[in-house]
Design a protein around this motif. Structure first.
Motif, PDB file in Angstrom:
ATOM      1  N   ASP A 127      11.683  16.787 -15.440  1.00 31.56           N
ATOM      2  CA  ASP A 127      10.706  15.715 -15.292  1.00 31.56           C
ATOM      3  C   ASP A 127      11.110  14.506 -16.141  1.00 31.56           C
ATOM      4  O   ASP A 127      10.415  14.104 -17.063  1.00 31.56           O
ATOM      5  N   ILE A 128      12.231  13.900 -15.802  1.00 31.11           N
ATOM      6  CA  ILE A 128      12.773  12.765 -16.535  1.00 31.11           C
ATOM      7  C   ILE A 128      11.904  11.527 -16.331  1.00 31.11           C
ATOM      8  O   ILE A 128      11.792  10.689 -17.192  1.00 31.11           O
ATOM      9  N   SER A 129      11.306  11.400 -15.178  1.00 33.59           N
ATOM     10  CA  SER A 129      10.506  10.233 -14.854  1.00 33.59           C
ATOM     11  C   SER A 129       9.313  10.679 -14.018  1.00 33.59           C
ATOM     12  O   SER A 129       9.251  11.825 -13.598  1.00 33.59           O
ATOM     13  N   PRO A 130       8.393   9.747 -13.740  1.00 31.12           N
ATOM     14  CA  PRO A 130       7.285  10.113 -12.856  1.00 31.12           C
ATOM     15  C   PRO A 130       7.762  10.441 -11.442  1.00 31.12           C
ATOM     16  O   PRO A 130       7.008  10.946 -10.642  1.00 31.12           O
ATOM     17  N   TYR A 131       9.024  10.181 -11.163  1.00 34.58           N
ATOM     18  CA  TYR A 131       9.571  10.377  -9.815  1.00 34.58           C
ATOM     19  C   TYR A 131      10.423  11.630  -9.717  1.00 34.58           C
ATOM     20  O   TYR A 131      11.119  11.842  -8.731  1.00 34.58           O
ATOM     21  N   ALA A 132      10.377  12.484 -10.730  1.00 40.87           N
ATOM     22  CA  ALA A 132      11.197  13.694 -10.732  1.00 40.87           C
ATOM     23  C   ALA A 132      10.879  14.596  -9.544  1.00 40.87           C
ATOM     24  O   ALA A 132      11.791  15.170  -8.951  1.00 40.87           O
ATOM     25  N   SER A 133       9.611  14.726  -9.181  1.00 38.61           N
ATOM     26  CA  SER A 133       9.266  15.584  -8.039  1.00 38.61           C
ATOM     27  C   SER A 133       9.837  15.012  -6.748  1.00 38.61           C
ATOM     28  O   SER A 133      10.272  15.760  -5.873  1.00 38.61           O
ATOM     29  N   GLN A 134       9.871  13.704  -6.640  1.00 42.37           N
ATOM     30  CA  GLN A 134      10.458  13.068  -5.460  1.00 42.37           C
ATOM     31  C   GLN A 134      11.960  13.358  -5.401  1.00 42.37           C
ATOM     32  O   GLN A 134      12.498  13.655  -4.329  1.00 42.37           O
ATOM     33  N   ALA A 144      11.918   7.110  -6.819  1.00 43.28           N
ATOM     34  CA  ALA A 144      12.985   7.722  -7.608  1.00 43.28           C
ATOM     35  C   ALA A 144      14.233   6.861  -7.672  1.00 43.28           C
ATOM     36  O   ALA A 144      14.883   6.776  -8.703  1.00 43.28           O
ATOM     37  N   ASN A 145      14.560   6.189  -6.575  1.00 45.31           N
ATOM     38  CA  ASN A 145      15.764   5.361  -6.553  1.00 45.31           C
ATOM     39  C   ASN A 145      15.509   3.961  -6.003  1.00 45.31           C
ATOM     40  O   ASN A 145      16.413   3.326  -5.461  1.00 45.31           O
ATOM     41  N   ALA A 205       0.830  -1.198   0.000  1.00 47.55           N
ATOM     42  CA  ALA A 205       0.000   0.000   0.000  1.00 47.55           C
ATOM     43  C   ALA A 205       0.869   1.253   0.000  1.00 47.55           C
ATOM     44  O   ALA A 205       0.578   2.228  -0.700  1.00 47.55           O
ATOM     45  N   ALA A 206       1.958   1.228   0.779  1.00 43.37           N
ATOM     46  CA  ALA A 206       2.861   2.375   0.826  1.00 43.37           C
ATOM     47  C   ALA A 206       3.526   2.602  -0.526  1.00 43.37           C
ATOM     48  O   ALA A 206       3.664   3.733  -0.984  1.00 43.37           O
ATOM     49  N   VAL A 207       3.937   1.522  -1.182  1.00 45.44           N
ATOM     50  CA  VAL A 207       4.559   1.624  -2.503  1.00 45.44           C
ATOM     51  C   VAL A 207       3.567   2.201  -3.495  1.00 45.44           C
ATOM     52  O   VAL A 207       3.898   3.088  -4.279  1.00 45.44           O
ATOM     53  N   LEU A 208       2.321   1.730  -3.452  1.00 42.49           N
ATOM     54  CA  LEU A 208       1.293   2.213  -4.357  1.00 42.49           C
ATOM     55  C   LEU A 208       1.029   3.698  -4.119  1.00 42.49           C
ATOM     56  O   LEU A 208       0.978   4.493  -5.056  1.00 42.49           O
ATOM     57  N   ALA A 209       0.890   4.086  -2.856  1.00 41.25           N
ATOM     58  CA  ALA A 209       0.650   5.485  -2.527  1.00 41.25           C
ATOM     59  C   ALA A 209       1.823   6.351  -2.958  1.00 41.25           C
ATOM     60  O   ALA A 209       1.648   7.449  -3.496  1.00 41.25           O
ATOM     61  N   LEU A 210       3.036   5.850  -2.734  1.00 43.35           N
ATOM     62  CA  LEU A 210       4.234   6.575  -3.119  1.00 43.35           C
ATOM     63  C   LEU A 210       4.290   6.746  -4.627  1.00 43.35           C
ATOM     64  O   LEU A 210       4.634   7.809  -5.130  1.00 43.35           O
ATOM     65  N   SER A 211       3.918   5.710  -5.364  1.00 47.93           N
ATOM     66  CA  SER A 211       3.937   5.774  -6.821  1.00 47.93           C
ATOM     67  C   SER A 211       2.987   6.845  -7.335  1.00 47.93           C
ATOM     68  O   SER A 211       3.328   7.604  -8.223  1.00 47.93           O
ATOM     69  N   PHE A 212       1.775   6.916  -6.771  1.00 47.28           N
ATOM     70  CA  PHE A 212       0.807   7.895  -7.227  1.00 47.28           C
ATOM     71  C   PHE A 212       1.220   9.302  -6.841  1.00 47.28           C
ATOM     72  O   PHE A 212       1.149  10.212  -7.639  1.00 47.28           O
TER      73      PHE A 212
END
Length: 181
Positions: free
Chosen positions: A25-32, A64-65, A6-13
């Motif tokens: 914004d290289i990836s969906p995780y750029a803001s992270q 992100a990593n 659930a944490a991984v899913l929430a983190l992904s969104f």
């Protein structure tokens, strides 16, 4: 296990929710990555490193990593040039290979002295080793559990003395696989 999923899913969104697309914004995780203090150049370098590991080891990027290799196998990727992976999940995900290594794990590191990107091995399986330079490893599995180091033909060329054991300067050039049990 369900809480981690659930944490991984929430983190992904939450990590993937960025508005306008910019060079950072290289990836969906750029803001992270930006929240962790990375520059656009560092973010691109990290995403490149994550991409290489995904191609070599499989799995799915979940932060992100962080690469989910399946089950309890979360691989935390170090930023190129840094000794250890950063916690870009604000503690939501735990790196089992952060020192001291979590009990029950065998961890292989890309760098000497337990540095660089680690590959966590928990479930008894065969794990791909993508490195060719010297690195290191720690076997903190149940007492006496022996890890086998295999060449590109799957032949065991060496095995450790069983848990607990470690090597701070291990030659990965001939090792293509580790069977952690």
């Amino acid at each position: 296990m369900l809480a981690v999923a659930a944490a991984v899913l929430a983190l992904s969104f939450s990590a993937g929710a960025s508005s306008a697309s910019t060079p950072a914004d290289i990836s969906p995780y750029a803001s992270q990555a930006k929240q962790a203090g990375l520059t656009a150049t560092q973010t691109a370098a990290l995403q490149g490193e994550v991409g290489r590991y995904l191609a070599q080891t499989g799995g799915k990027q979940v932060a992100a990593n962080v690469i989910d290799l399946g089950g309890k196998h979360l691989m935390f990727v170090a930023l190129p040039g840094e000794a250890h992976p950063r916690d870009m999940t604000n503690g939501v995900l735990a790196d089992p290979c952060a020192l001291p290594v979590a009990y029950g794990y065998f961890c292989a590191y890309s760098g000497r002295n337990y540095t660089g990107t680690p590959i966590p091995m928990w479930k008894c399986a065969l794990y791909r080793i993508p490195w060719t330079a010297n690195g290191s490893w720690i076997n903190n599995q149940t007492t006496g559990t022996v890890a086998n180091f295999l060449d590109n033909n799957g032949v065991s060329g060496w095995h450790d003395s069983g848990a607990f054991s470690a090597d701070d300067d291990a030659p990965w050039y001939w090792v293509h696989w580790v069977k952690n049990c």
